[in-house]
Scaffold this motif. Structure first.
Motif, PDB file in Angstrom:
ATOM      1  N   SER A  88       0.828  -1.199   0.000  1.00  0.00           N
ATOM      2  CA  SER A  88       0.000   0.000   0.000  1.00  0.00           C
ATOM      3  C   SER A  88       0.865   1.252   0.000  1.00  0.00           C
ATOM      4  O   SER A  88       0.578   2.229  -0.708  1.00  0.00           O
ATOM      5  CB  SER A  88      -0.932   0.002   1.214  1.00  0.00           C
ATOM      6  OG  SER A  88      -1.766  -1.133   1.223  1.00  0.00           O
ATOM      7  N   ARG A  89       1.922   1.232   0.770  1.00  0.00           N
ATOM      8  CA  ARG A  89       2.845   2.366   0.821  1.00  0.00           C
ATOM      9  C   ARG A  89       3.551   2.569  -0.518  1.00  0.00           C
ATOM     10  O   ARG A  89       3.671   3.699  -1.009  1.00  0.00           O
ATOM     11  CB  ARG A  89       3.887   2.134   1.921  1.00  0.00           C
ATOM     12  CG  ARG A  89       4.918   3.252   2.053  1.00  0.00           C
ATOM     13  CD  ARG A  89       6.035   2.847   2.994  1.00  0.00           C
ATOM     14  NE  ARG A  89       6.756   1.675   2.488  1.00  0.00           N
ATOM     15  CZ  ARG A  89       6.929   0.540   3.175  1.00  0.00           C
ATOM     16  NH1 ARG A  89       6.421   0.395   4.385  1.00  0.00           N
ATOM     17  NH2 ARG A  89       7.595  -0.474   2.633  1.00  0.00           N
ATOM     18  N   ASP A  90       3.974   1.493  -1.143  1.00  0.00           N
ATOM     19  CA  ASP A  90       4.756   1.596  -2.374  1.00  0.00           C
ATOM     20  C   ASP A  90       3.899   1.858  -3.607  1.00  0.00           C
ATOM     21  O   ASP A  90       4.365   2.492  -4.559  1.00  0.00           O
ATOM     22  CB  ASP A  90       5.561   0.310  -2.594  1.00  0.00           C
ATOM     23  CG  ASP A  90       6.619   0.094  -1.519  1.00  0.00           C
ATOM     24  OD1 ASP A  90       6.949   1.063  -0.806  1.00  0.00           O
ATOM     25  OD2 ASP A  90       7.088  -1.052  -1.378  1.00  0.00           O
ATOM     26  N   ASN A  91       2.654   1.365  -3.607  1.00  0.00           N
ATOM     27  CA  ASN A  91       1.837   1.374  -4.824  1.00  0.00           C
ATOM     28  C   ASN A  91       0.502   2.107  -4.703  1.00  0.00           C
ATOM     29  O   ASN A  91      -0.204   2.232  -5.709  1.00  0.00           O
ATOM     30  CB  ASN A  91       1.549  -0.069  -5.253  1.00  0.00           C
ATOM     31  CG  ASN A  91       2.814  -0.882  -5.472  1.00  0.00           C
ATOM     32  OD1 ASN A  91       3.677  -0.486  -6.238  1.00  0.00           O
ATOM     33  ND2 ASN A  91       2.930  -2.014  -4.793  1.00  0.00           N
ATOM     34  N   ALA A  92       0.145   2.556  -3.494  1.00  0.00           N
ATOM     35  CA  ALA A  92      -1.182   3.142  -3.255  1.00  0.00           C
ATOM     36  C   ALA A  92      -2.272   2.159  -3.681  1.00  0.00           C
ATOM     37  O   ALA A  92      -3.332   2.542  -4.151  1.00  0.00           O
ATOM     38  CB  ALA A  92      -1.351   4.476  -3.983  1.00  0.00           C
ATOM     39  N   TYR A  93      -2.011   0.885  -3.474  1.00  0.00           N
ATOM     40  CA  TYR A  93      -2.914  -0.169  -3.969  1.00  0.00           C
ATOM     41  C   TYR A  93      -2.772  -1.415  -3.107  1.00  0.00           C
ATOM     42  O   TYR A  93      -1.687  -1.747  -2.630  1.00  0.00           O
ATOM     43  CB  TYR A  93      -2.572  -0.524  -5.412  1.00  0.00           C
ATOM     44  CG  TYR A  93      -3.330  -1.722  -5.946  1.00  0.00           C
ATOM     45  CD1 TYR A  93      -4.620  -1.578  -6.466  1.00  0.00           C
ATOM     46  CD2 TYR A  93      -2.790  -3.011  -5.882  1.00  0.00           C
ATOM     47  CE1 TYR A  93      -5.332  -2.675  -6.921  1.00  0.00           C
ATOM     48  CE2 TYR A  93      -3.497  -4.112  -6.337  1.00  0.00           C
ATOM     49  CZ  TYR A  93      -4.760  -3.943  -6.857  1.00  0.00           C
ATOM     50  OH  TYR A  93      -5.474  -5.033  -7.301  1.00  0.00           O
ATOM     51  N   ALA A  94      -3.878  -2.105  -2.914  1.00  0.00           N
ATOM     52  CA  ALA A  94      -3.907  -3.492  -2.456  1.00  0.00           C
ATOM     53  C   ALA A  94      -5.188  -4.093  -3.017  1.00  0.00           C
ATOM     54  O   ALA A  94      -6.167  -3.370  -3.242  1.00  0.00           O
ATOM     55  CB  ALA A  94      -3.888  -3.582  -0.929  1.00  0.00           C
ATOM     56  N   HIS A  95      -5.203  -5.390  -3.257  1.00  0.00           N
ATOM     57  CA  HIS A  95      -6.418  -5.972  -3.828  1.00  0.00           C
ATOM     58  C   HIS A  95      -7.448  -6.241  -2.739  1.00  0.00           C
ATOM     59  O   HIS A  95      -7.194  -6.057  -1.542  1.00  0.00           O
ATOM     60  CB  HIS A  95      -6.111  -7.200  -4.682  1.00  0.00           C
ATOM     61  CG  HIS A  95      -5.446  -8.335  -3.965  1.00  0.00           C
ATOM     62  ND1 HIS A  95      -6.083  -9.126  -3.053  1.00  0.00           N
ATOM     63  CD2 HIS A  95      -4.164  -8.823  -4.065  1.00  0.00           C
ATOM     64  CE1 HIS A  95      -5.260 -10.064  -2.612  1.00  0.00           C
ATOM     65  NE2 HIS A  95      -4.088  -9.890  -3.195  1.00  0.00           N
ATOM     66  N   HIS A  96      -8.655  -6.685  -3.145  1.00  0.00           N
ATOM     67  CA  HIS A  96      -9.782  -6.668  -2.211  1.00  0.00           C
ATOM     68  C   HIS A  96      -9.622  -7.633  -1.047  1.00  0.00           C
ATOM     69  O   HIS A  96     -10.126  -7.363   0.045  1.00  0.00           O
ATOM     70  CB  HIS A  96     -11.107  -6.925  -2.955  1.00  0.00           C
ATOM     71  CG  HIS A  96     -11.279  -8.318  -3.480  1.00  0.00           C
ATOM     72  ND1 HIS A  96     -10.982  -8.656  -4.781  1.00  0.00           N
ATOM     73  CD2 HIS A  96     -11.732  -9.456  -2.888  1.00  0.00           C
ATOM     74  CE1 HIS A  96     -11.250  -9.933  -4.976  1.00  0.00           C
ATOM     75  NE2 HIS A  96     -11.697 -10.444  -3.850  1.00  0.00           N
ATOM     76  N   ILE A  97      -8.924  -8.726  -1.218  1.00  0.00           N
ATOM     77  CA  ILE A  97      -8.715  -9.649  -0.110  1.00  0.00           C
ATOM     78  C   ILE A  97      -7.781  -9.025   0.915  1.00  0.00           C
ATOM     79  O   ILE A  97      -7.996  -9.126   2.131  1.00  0.00           O
ATOM     80  CB  ILE A  97      -8.171 -10.994  -0.618  1.00  0.00           C
ATOM     81  CG1 ILE A  97      -9.217 -11.676  -1.498  1.00  0.00           C
ATOM     82  CG2 ILE A  97      -7.786 -11.897   0.549  1.00  0.00           C
ATOM     83  CD1 ILE A  97     -10.538 -11.953  -0.813  1.00  0.00           C
ATOM     84  N   GLN A  98      -6.731  -8.372   0.458  1.00  0.00           N
ATOM     85  CA  GLN A  98      -5.828  -7.687   1.380  1.00  0.00           C
ATOM     86  C   GLN A  98      -6.560  -6.593   2.150  1.00  0.00           C
ATOM     87  O   GLN A  98      -6.355  -6.414   3.357  1.00  0.00           O
ATOM     88  CB  GLN A  98      -4.660  -7.093   0.601  1.00  0.00           C
ATOM     89  CG  GLN A  98      -3.755  -8.129  -0.043  1.00  0.00           C
ATOM     90  CD  GLN A  98      -2.730  -7.492  -0.959  1.00  0.00           C
ATOM     91  OE1 GLN A  98      -3.064  -6.664  -1.796  1.00  0.00           O
ATOM     92  NE2 GLN A  98      -1.480  -7.878  -0.796  1.00  0.00           N
TER      93      GLN A  98
END
Length: 441
Positions: free
Chosen positions: A366-376
């Motif tokens: 999340s810090r590196d990509n401003a993203y995580a998928h829905h399970i995360q």
């Protein structure tokens, strides 16, 4: 970028940072000879939570590129950059300032996606010196009125039944009046355990173009204390770039999306997910178009039904459903705290400094990509926040801060409803950590 054309009164047309669509209702009757489009990068929108640096850079870059796109069509754009010394740093302030500079016959606005800003724009309409036309955002598949009709009289709102109506109305994945394949939902076939040695496909990331590089530099300079890094920025910032990502996903990734969409493994941030939520939420991609294109992949025999149905369900079902819930229930929804959670968010949600390996991995990506998928997001960070009794305001702020695709209309029903059960069962029948539904009476 050039400022307003002063040869005629015309209409001042506001375009917000998540309204970057050629078919935006505020632009539907645009007259390039007389009208002016207003776009503004303002601190009010960049800092009401301290958004991830990549999110701010993404929106600024996409806005700047969209303004250039309009100008190439001969449209006059009044574009206010974040470092403009005369910037009032609010959307309403920039509307007033534009009206002070040049007379207009009216102001055209497409309804915005967040209650906070909607209230401000409604107040502006009440005091503006010219008529203000706030128009429906028809880029969504289900209008507010349509959702209210569906929800009327229901004691609980369940996405599955809403989704079936959307499928019927759109005629997507239908076999006459029956669902394709004989059932509506193939979620039970979307939960396979990751096979040992299986690696996710390589993913198409978008190298920042010159416009994006400028936005990244501005964010690094002006928002140095915001969360996250800019080094790995790879999000599409134009419709053309977004189309490359969509095409790549449909051809190479969608066929296996159904099997592995719920899988997660350390060091693999993308898995088989679409990586298109940022583009849809900005307006670079049309949501119905992507659903129909996914259906076409199935009809051509290039992806199985469990993959295509699972993907379409996320957009035609879940995305439209949470927007409907948000606008049906705000502002009261924003104060719901059914479980009386009152604890602070642990620091490891920001630092990743925890022995819980799955949490550390999610925070890092999340810090590196401003993203995580829905399970995360749901099963790891959301479930943990609920079990820890974290106040839902803190959970809302974290998700809004951390993710590039987060806007309150989509974030809040997911976190306050789905993840933490703070809404008391409006969205889901039970907390995800519970074995059975709980009484909300």
């Amino acid at each position: 970028m050039p400022h307003a054309n002063t040869t005629g009164r015309g209409t001042l047309r506001l375009v917000l940072g998540d309204q970057l669509s050629d078919d935006l209702s505020a632009l539907s009757d645009l007259d390039p000879a007389r009208d002016v489009v207003l776009m503004a990068e303002v601190r009010d929108e960049a800092t009401y939570v301290k958004h991830h640096k990549q999110k701010i850079a993404l929106i600024f870059a996409a806005m700047r590129s969209f303004a250039l796109r309009l100008e190439r069509r001969g449209v006059t754009v009044r574009y206010v950059r974040i470092d403009d010394p005369d910037n009032t740093h609010s959307i309403v302030g920039e509307l007033h300032r534009a009206l002070d500079v040049q007379p207009f016959e009216e102001v055209a606005i497409t309804e915005c996606g967040e209650w906070r800003l909607a209230q401000a724009l409604t107040a502006f309409a009440g005091v503006a010196r010219v008529p203000v036309d706030i128009r429906e955002d028809w880029r969504f598949i289900c209008s507010h009125d349509r959702f209210r009709r569906w929800a009327s009289g229901k004691s609980s709102l369940r996405m599955e039944f809403f989704y079936r109506e959307m499928r019927r109305e759109a005629g997507i994945l239908m076999d006459g009046k029956a669902p394709e394949g004989g059932q509506w939902n193939y979620d039970a076939e979307n939960r396979k355990k990751l096979t040992r040695g299986l690696r996710p496909p390589r993913r198409l990331r978008t190298a920042p173009d010159e416009v994006a590089q400028g936005a990244i530099a501005d964010v690094a300079r002006l928002f140095p204390d915001h969360f996250g890094g800019l080094e790995d920025f790879g999000w599409p910032t134009t419709a053309e770039q977004a189309e490359f990502v969509v095409a790549d996903f449909l051809e190479y990734v969608l066929p296996s999306f159904g099997d592995w969409q719920d899988a997660m493994t350390p060091g693999e941030p993308w898995m088989w997910h679409g990586l298109i939520s940022t583009s849809i939420n900005l307006g670079l991609i049309d949501s119905m178009d992507i659903c129909r294109r996914a259906e076409a992949v199935y009809r051509a025999g290039k992806a199985p039904l469990n993959a295509v149905e699972g993907f379409i369900r996320q957009i035609l079902g879940w995305r439209e459903f949470v927007r409907g819930v948000y606008w049906l229930k705000v502002p009261e929804y924003r104060a719901r705290n059914f479980l009386d959670a009152d604890r602070a968010l642990p620091w490891f949600y920001w630092s990743g400094e925890t022995d819980m390996a799955c949490v550390a991995d999610v925070v890092a990506t999340s810090r590196d990509n401003a993203y995580a998928h829905h399970i995360q997001r749901l099963m790891v960070t959301g479930n943990l926040a609920m079990l820890l009794g974290v106040h839902p305001d803190a959970v809302d702020d974290w998700y809004m801060t951390v993710y590039a695709d987060a806007y309150e209309w989509v974030e809040m029903p997911n976190t306050r409803g789905m993840a933490t059960f703070a809404d008391g069962g409006i969205v889901g029948s039970k907390p995800y950590a519970a074995s059975r539904p709980i009484s909300t009476g």
